[in-house]
Design a protein around this motif. Structure first.
Motif, PDB file in Angstrom:
ATOM      1  N   CYS A  22      47.958 -65.501  34.496  1.00 48.98           N
ATOM      2  CA  CYS A  22      48.024 -66.965  34.536  1.00 48.98           C
ATOM      3  C   CYS A  22      49.278 -67.434  35.274  1.00 48.98           C
ATOM      4  O   CYS A  22      49.238 -68.437  36.013  1.00 48.98           O
ATOM      5  CB  CYS A  22      48.001 -67.529  33.119  1.00 48.98           C
ATOM      6  SG  CYS A  22      46.445 -67.303  32.249  1.00 48.98           S
ATOM      7  N   GLY A  23      50.388 -66.715  35.074  1.00 48.77           N
ATOM      8  CA  GLY A  23      51.611 -67.051  35.795  1.00 48.77           C
ATOM      9  C   GLY A  23      51.446 -66.882  37.293  1.00 48.77           C
ATOM     10  O   GLY A  23      51.920 -67.712  38.079  1.00 48.77           O
ATOM     11  N   ALA A  25      48.637 -67.148  38.937  1.00 50.03           N
ATOM     12  CA  ALA A  25      47.782 -68.244  39.382  1.00 50.03           C
ATOM     13  C   ALA A  25      48.586 -69.535  39.527  1.00 50.03           C
ATOM     14  O   ALA A  25      48.420 -70.281  40.502  1.00 50.03           O
ATOM     15  CB  ALA A  25      46.626 -68.433  38.401  1.00 50.03           C
ATOM     16  N   ALA A  26      49.473 -69.806  38.557  1.00 50.34           N
ATOM     17  CA  ALA A  26      50.317 -71.003  38.636  1.00 50.34           C
ATOM     18  C   ALA A  26      51.250 -70.927  39.841  1.00 50.34           C
ATOM     19  O   ALA A  26      51.480 -71.934  40.532  1.00 50.34           O
ATOM     20  CB  ALA A  26      51.119 -71.154  37.349  1.00 50.34           C
ATOM     21  N   LEU A  27      51.788 -69.729  40.109  1.00 50.13           N
ATOM     22  CA  LEU A  27      52.664 -69.564  41.260  1.00 50.13           C
ATOM     23  C   LEU A  27      51.907 -69.813  42.557  1.00 50.13           C
ATOM     24  O   LEU A  27      52.422 -70.468  43.473  1.00 50.13           O
ATOM     25  CB  LEU A  27      53.265 -68.156  41.256  1.00 50.13           C
ATOM     26  CG  LEU A  27      54.170 -67.792  42.435  1.00 50.13           C
ATOM     27  CD1 LEU A  27      55.343 -68.756  42.535  1.00 50.13           C
ATOM     28  CD2 LEU A  27      54.669 -66.359  42.304  1.00 50.13           C
ATOM     29  N   PHE A  29      49.326 -71.735  42.926  1.00 47.20           N
ATOM     30  CA  PHE A  29      49.055 -73.171  43.005  1.00 47.20           C
ATOM     31  C   PHE A  29      50.283 -73.935  43.488  1.00 47.20           C
ATOM     32  O   PHE A  29      50.187 -74.813  44.357  1.00 47.20           O
ATOM     33  CB  PHE A  29      48.607 -73.680  41.639  1.00 47.20           C
ATOM     34  CG  PHE A  29      48.333 -75.155  41.583  1.00 47.20           C
ATOM     35  CD1 PHE A  29      47.237 -75.693  42.238  1.00 47.20           C
ATOM     36  CD2 PHE A  29      49.185 -76.011  40.891  1.00 47.20           C
ATOM     37  CE1 PHE A  29      46.984 -77.063  42.201  1.00 47.20           C
ATOM     38  CE2 PHE A  29      48.937 -77.367  40.854  1.00 47.20           C
ATOM     39  CZ  PHE A  29      47.837 -77.895  41.512  1.00 47.20           C
ATOM     40  N   VAL A  30      51.454 -73.592  42.939  1.00 47.67           N
ATOM     41  CA  VAL A  30      52.683 -74.277  43.349  1.00 47.67           C
ATOM     42  C   VAL A  30      53.014 -73.959  44.805  1.00 47.67           C
ATOM     43  O   VAL A  30      53.484 -74.831  45.552  1.00 47.67           O
ATOM     44  CB  VAL A  30      53.848 -73.883  42.416  1.00 47.67           C
ATOM     45  CG1 VAL A  30      55.171 -74.428  42.936  1.00 47.67           C
ATOM     46  CG2 VAL A  30      53.595 -74.410  41.010  1.00 47.67           C
ATOM     47  N   THR A 279      57.047 -66.178  26.342  1.00 52.00           N
ATOM     48  CA  THR A 279      55.608 -65.987  26.532  1.00 52.00           C
ATOM     49  C   THR A 279      55.155 -64.553  26.266  1.00 52.00           C
ATOM     50  O   THR A 279      54.104 -64.342  25.652  1.00 52.00           O
ATOM     51  CB  THR A 279      55.198 -66.393  27.953  1.00 52.00           C
ATOM     52  OG1 THR A 279      55.998 -65.665  28.902  1.00 52.00           O
ATOM     53  CG2 THR A 279      55.405 -67.881  28.170  1.00 52.00           C
ATOM     54  N   ALA A 294      58.175 -65.836  37.319  1.00 50.73           N
ATOM     55  CA  ALA A 294      58.789 -67.074  36.814  1.00 50.73           C
ATOM     56  C   ALA A 294      59.896 -67.568  37.731  1.00 50.73           C
ATOM     57  O   ALA A 294      60.064 -68.791  37.905  1.00 50.73           O
ATOM     58  CB  ALA A 294      59.333 -66.836  35.409  1.00 50.73           C
ATOM     59  N   LEU A 297      58.407 -69.336  40.723  1.00 48.33           N
ATOM     60  CA  LEU A 297      57.673 -70.501  40.208  1.00 48.33           C
ATOM     61  C   LEU A 297      58.633 -71.654  39.916  1.00 48.33           C
ATOM     62  O   LEU A 297      58.390 -72.803  40.318  1.00 48.33           O
ATOM     63  CB  LEU A 297      56.914 -70.104  38.944  1.00 48.33           C
ATOM     64  CG  LEU A 297      56.116 -71.209  38.234  1.00 48.33           C
ATOM     65  CD1 LEU A 297      55.052 -71.779  39.161  1.00 48.33           C
ATOM     66  CD2 LEU A 297      55.472 -70.677  36.959  1.00 48.33           C
ATOM     67  N   ALA A 301      58.950 -75.048  42.290  1.00 51.66           N
ATOM     68  CA  ALA A 301      58.696 -76.302  41.593  1.00 51.66           C
ATOM     69  C   ALA A 301      59.889 -77.250  41.748  1.00 51.66           C
ATOM     70  O   ALA A 301      59.717 -78.458  41.978  1.00 51.66           O
ATOM     71  CB  ALA A 301      58.407 -76.045  40.123  1.00 51.66           C
TER      72      ALA A 301
END
Length: 338
Positions: A22-23, A25-27, A29-30, A279, A294, A297, A301
């Motif tokens: 999930c991390g 995927a978030a990275l 996206f950002v 987490t 992280a 990310l 951000a």
């Protein structure tokens, strides 16, 4: 009972793997947002076409020539800072420690300002070797102060690095007061920024980044044992001094390279390990890989926030991280005292 423990262990492993996925995927996206947003917004379809080379208009040039290198530099620098922070907190067993504690930021800043003052440098790519040399020299000096006549003491390391940082920051400020030209050239780099960095600035430090990351990841299991205390680690056969020196060398290579490329960006190395431990837990075999996610990310951000908050201008990412990181440090310090 054994089957229950095995099942619990497998469930925990699957959960951590899912969280890291999930991390990632978030990275991703950002990173996509970093390519599409800024002083001028570009639709995702145009971003994809620009990356594939099917369009060559003005928006495509902005993405490929400016935002793509900036995003790649942010990914590399963020990963290096996150991993360096996790290693340093692991070997010192101090959750408030970060690469700044070793005097890395201050050493790089002093070296760059001195080079600008004496050699009249004007481009970030010219700063790289001076910044890396200054960061390395400061970290080694802090380690020498911490070692004394015996083994490396984490408490003395933190104190020595903090004192060294204060001294070097004072010298840097005094040097800039002597020359307005030096102040004008250095203040943008000293704020910490990803703007204006192309991929060529990464080339000189890639070998150091690779060596530092490899060394840090190789000692992951030993960091778990070191968390039990030096005496327990010795009893279990862990070469404490060697692991600590290896970790600190890795920190110098990673954080020194990151500062050389993007300037002294604070708090990423402090915040990323805390976010990951919240987490996936405290197992360094998961914390260190998690910080590779992280760190970039958080950095991307913050860089994106700096671009959006001041459109059509921007706020340097180092200012954003300091603005957000200062309250975080206060919260962490209060928790530590409790």
């Amino acid at each position: 009972m054994l089957d229950h423990r095995v099942l619990h262990s497998r469930t925990g492993t699957a959960r951590r793997a899912l969280l890291l996925t999930c991390g990632l995927a978030a990275l991703g996206f950002v990173a996509l947002l970093s390519l599409g947003l800024g002083s001028r917004s570009v639709p995702p379809g145009t971003v994809l076409q620009a990356l594939l080379g099917t369009v060559h208009d003005r928006d495509a040039l902005v993405i490929t020539e400016m935002r793509l290198p900036r995003t790649v530099v942010g990914l590399v620098v963020g990963a290096a800072l996150g991993l360096a922070g996790a290693l340093l907190q692991g070997v010192t067993r101090n959750p408030l420690t970060s690469p700044t504690t070793l005097g890395i930021n201050a050493g790089a800043g002093f070296a760059v300002v001195t080079a600008i003052y004496t050699l009249h440098l004007t481009q970030p790519i010219h700063y790289v070797w001076f910044a890396f040399a200054g960061a390395t020299a400061a970290a080694l000096f802090a380690q020498a102060l911490a070692r004394g006549a015996g083994d490396l003491d984490p408490v003395r390391l933190a104190l020595g690095g903090t004192v060294l940082q204060l001294v070097l920051v004072s010298w840097t400020s005094a040097l800039m007061l002597f020359s307005e030209r030096t102040l004008d050239e250095a203040r943008f780099w000293l704020a910490g920024s990803l703007a204006g960095r192309d991929l060529a600035v990464l080339t000189p430090v890639l070998p150091m980044l690779g060596i530092g990351a490899s060394a840090g990841l190789l000692i992951m299991p030993a960091l778990n044992t070191l968390a039990l205390g030096d005496d327990a680690a010795h009893a279990l056969g862990v070469p404490v001094a060697r692991i600590r020196v290896t970790a600190l060398v890795a920190v110098v290579l990673l954080a020194g390279s990151a500062v050389a490329v993007a300037g002294p960006i604070s708090f990423i190395g402090l915040a990323a390990p805390h976010l990951v431990r919240l987490t996936v837990g405290t197992d360094h075999r998961w914390v260190l890989p998690g910080c590779l996610i992280a760190g970039p990310l958080l950095l991307l951000a913050a860089d994106l926030a700096g671009r959006l908050l001041a459109r059509p201008g921007e706020i340097e990412v180092g200012i954003i991280t300091a603005f957000v990181g200062a309250p975080l440090l206060a919260v962490l310090a209060r928790r530590a005292t409790r």
